[in-house]
Scaffold this motif. Structure first.
Motif, PDB file in Angstrom:
ATOM      1  N   TYR A 130     107.257  32.839  -3.617  1.00 63.03           N
ATOM      2  CA  TYR A 130     106.387  33.641  -3.615  1.00 63.03           C
ATOM      3  C   TYR A 130     105.427  34.186  -5.158  1.00 63.03           C
ATOM      4  O   TYR A 130     104.015  33.738  -4.703  1.00 63.03           O
ATOM      5  N   LYS A 153     104.598  31.697  -7.264  1.00 64.13           N
ATOM      6  CA  LYS A 153     103.861  30.411  -7.110  1.00 64.13           C
ATOM      7  C   LYS A 153     102.836  30.892  -6.508  1.00 64.13           C
ATOM      8  O   LYS A 153     101.449  30.285  -6.905  1.00 64.13           O
ATOM      9  N   LYS A 154     102.333  32.401  -6.872  1.00 67.19           N
ATOM     10  CA  LYS A 154     100.509  33.112  -6.241  1.00 67.19           C
ATOM     11  C   LYS A 154      99.582  32.184  -7.337  1.00 67.19           C
ATOM     12  O   LYS A 154     100.634  32.851  -8.803  1.00 67.19           O
ATOM     13  N   ASN A 171      98.822  30.230  -5.627  1.00 67.58           N
ATOM     14  CA  ASN A 171      98.463  29.079  -4.827  1.00 67.58           C
ATOM     15  C   ASN A 171      99.605  29.152  -3.941  1.00 67.58           C
ATOM     16  O   ASN A 171     100.443  27.877  -3.593  1.00 67.58           O
ATOM     17  N   ALA A 172      99.475  30.032  -2.659  1.00 69.97           N
ATOM     18  CA  ALA A 172     100.682  29.648  -1.957  1.00 69.97           C
ATOM     19  C   ALA A 172     100.280  31.151  -0.872  1.00 69.97           C
ATOM     20  O   ALA A 172      99.368  31.922  -0.806  1.00 69.97           O
ATOM     21  N   CYS A 222      97.624  22.788   3.678  1.00 69.82           N
ATOM     22  CA  CYS A 222      98.788  23.169   2.224  1.00 69.82           C
ATOM     23  C   CYS A 222      99.333  22.427   2.318  1.00 69.82           C
ATOM     24  O   CYS A 222      99.509  21.304   3.319  1.00 69.82           O
ATOM     25  N   LYS A 236      97.092  22.304  -6.012  1.00 67.60           N
ATOM     26  CA  LYS A 236      98.106  22.129  -4.683  1.00 67.60           C
ATOM     27  C   LYS A 236      98.760  23.715  -4.287  1.00 67.60           C
ATOM     28  O   LYS A 236      99.426  23.946  -4.849  1.00 67.60           O
ATOM     29  N   SER A 237      98.464  23.908  -3.447  1.00 71.02           N
ATOM     30  CA  SER A 237      98.885  24.850  -2.654  1.00 71.02           C
ATOM     31  C   SER A 237      99.981  24.686  -1.257  1.00 71.02           C
ATOM     32  O   SER A 237     100.641  23.476  -1.583  1.00 71.02           O
TER      33      SER A 237
END
Length: 308
Positions: free
Chosen positions: A53, A56-57, A59-60, A87, A31-32
Motif C-alpha cells: 500500500y 502504491k500510494k 492511488n490506493a 478501483c 488506475k487505483s
C-alpha cells in the motif's frame, strides 16, 4: 439520484458531477487499487499488504476490516467494492493451512473481474527491517523484468502485464533524471518470482553523467504462482480496445523507424534534363563545324557552317 428505465438521473449538481466523474472517458484516470485482507490472515500477510500500500500510494485504498470472501469462488463482493471505491485493481491477502501467506493480484474491466493470479509468499523482508532512506510517497517506479518465462509462458506474460498495471504509476510527458530514484525488479527463475525494491543513488563520476548505484530499501518478496484465473482471448482483446478518437491518424508518405526517427517521401514531377544548368567549361561550349554541299549546275562546292 433516481433510477428510471435503467438510467441513473442526478437530482442536483453534486450528483451530476459524481456521475460525470464515473462516466467513461477518452483518457481514463489513473488506475487505483483496493487493498483488503480476508477473514483469516497472518502477521506476514498483514504487513505485506501495508508495505505494498505504501508503494502504491496515493492511488490506493486500504481496507482495515476483514472481508470474508473467496475471490476464486465468488467475486461479487470484490465487484461491489470496486464500484463503490471506483478501483479497477485489487490486492487480496489471506492465510490458511492449505495456502499459507497468500496474495491475489487482480484487475477488473467494467466492474467485473478480468483476471487474477494467486501468489504465495515464501520469503518476505518488510520495509521496516531494512534501515535505509526510503523514496518519497508517489514516486513513479522503473519496472524491470528479467527471465525468459515472462515472454515464453502465458501465465507469466499475464502476470507481467498485471504487475505493470499495478505498479506503473501515473502517465507523464517528460522525465527528470533526479526523479528516477525507485526501481522495482522482478525475476522469474525456477518457477518462482523474486521481487526486489531498490533506491537509485546518483554518485559523482567526474563527468556530466552521474554514476548509478542501487541500494535495496524493501520490501523484498519470494513468490510462487498458485492458482490463476485468466480472461478469455476475446474478453482480453475487448478490454484493450482503444477508441477511434485516440488512434493516431496515419499520414501519407511518413514513416518512423525503431528509434523514432521520422522519414518522409517527396513526390516530384519529371525533370527535363536538357534544360539543366551545368558548369560552363571550355570543353562544353558549342563549336561550329564546316560541311561541304554541292549545287546543281555549279562547278564549285558550297561551304556551310553548322553548330554542334
Amino acid at each position: 439520484m433516481t433510477q428510471l428505465d435503467g438510467v441513473t438521473k442526478p437530482k442536483n449538481k453534486r450528483s451530476k458531477r459524481f456521475l460525470e466523474s464515473r462516466a467513461p472517458k477518452l483518457l481514463e484516470d489513473m488506475k487505483s487499487a483496493m487493498i483488503m485482507k480476508g477473514g483469516n490472515t497472518s502477521q506476514t500477510v498483514t504487513q505485506a499488504l501495508k508495505d505494498l500500500y505504501l508503494l502504491k500510494k496515493p492511488n490506493a485504498v486500504l481496507y482495515k476490516k476483514k472481508n470474508i470472501t473467496r475471490p476464486f469462488e465468488n467475486s461479487t463482493s470484490l465487484e461491489f467494492f470496486s464500484k463503490k471505491s471506483d478501483c479497477s485493481l485489487f490486492l487480496f491477502g489471506s492465510h490458511n493451512k492449505k495456502r499459507p501467506n497468500n496474495l491475489i493480484f487482480g484487475r477488473l474491466f467494467d466492474f467485473h473481474v478480468l483476471d487474477m493470479i494467486e501468489l504465495g509468499i515464501e520469503k518476505y523482508v518488510s520495509l521496516a527491517e531494512i534501515k535505509v532512506t526510503k523514496c518519497p510517497e508517489g514516486t513513479k517506479p522503473m519496472l524491470v523484468f528479467a527471465g525468459e518465462a515472462f515472454n515464453a509462458d502465458e501465465e507469466h506474460r499475464r502476470l507481467k502485464s498485471l504487475l505493470i498495471d499495478f505498479f506503473r504509476g501515473p502517465t507523464v510527458s517528460a522525465v527528470r533524471l533526479a526523479g528516477l530514484e525507485h526501481v522495482l525488479h522482478f525475476t522469474a527463475l525456477d518457477g518462482k518470482i523474486y521481487m526486489r525494491s531498490y533506491r537509485c543513488l546518483l554518485k559523482k563520476s567526474g563527468c556530466r553523467t552521474p554514476r548509478i548505484e542501487l541500494e535495496e530499501m524493501g520490501p523484498s518478496f519470494d513468490f510462487v504462482i498458485r492458482r490463476t484465473h485468466l480472461a478469455s482471448d476475446d474478453l482480453y482483446k475487448t478490454a484493450h480496445k482503444q477508441p477511434k478518437a485516440l488512434k493516431p491518424k496515419k499520414k501519407k508518405n511518413i514513416s518512423h523507424d525503431a528509434f523514432g526517427t521520422k522519414f518522409g517521401r517527396v513526390h516530384m514531377q519529371k525533370q527535363d534534363l536538357s534544360k539543366l544548368q551545368t558548369r560552363k567549361m571550355k570543353g562544353l561550349r558549342k563549336r561550329k563545324v564546316e560541311t561541304v554541299t554541292g549545287e546543281e549546275g555549279a562547278g564549285t562546292p558550297k561551304v556551310s557552317k553548322v553548330e554542334r
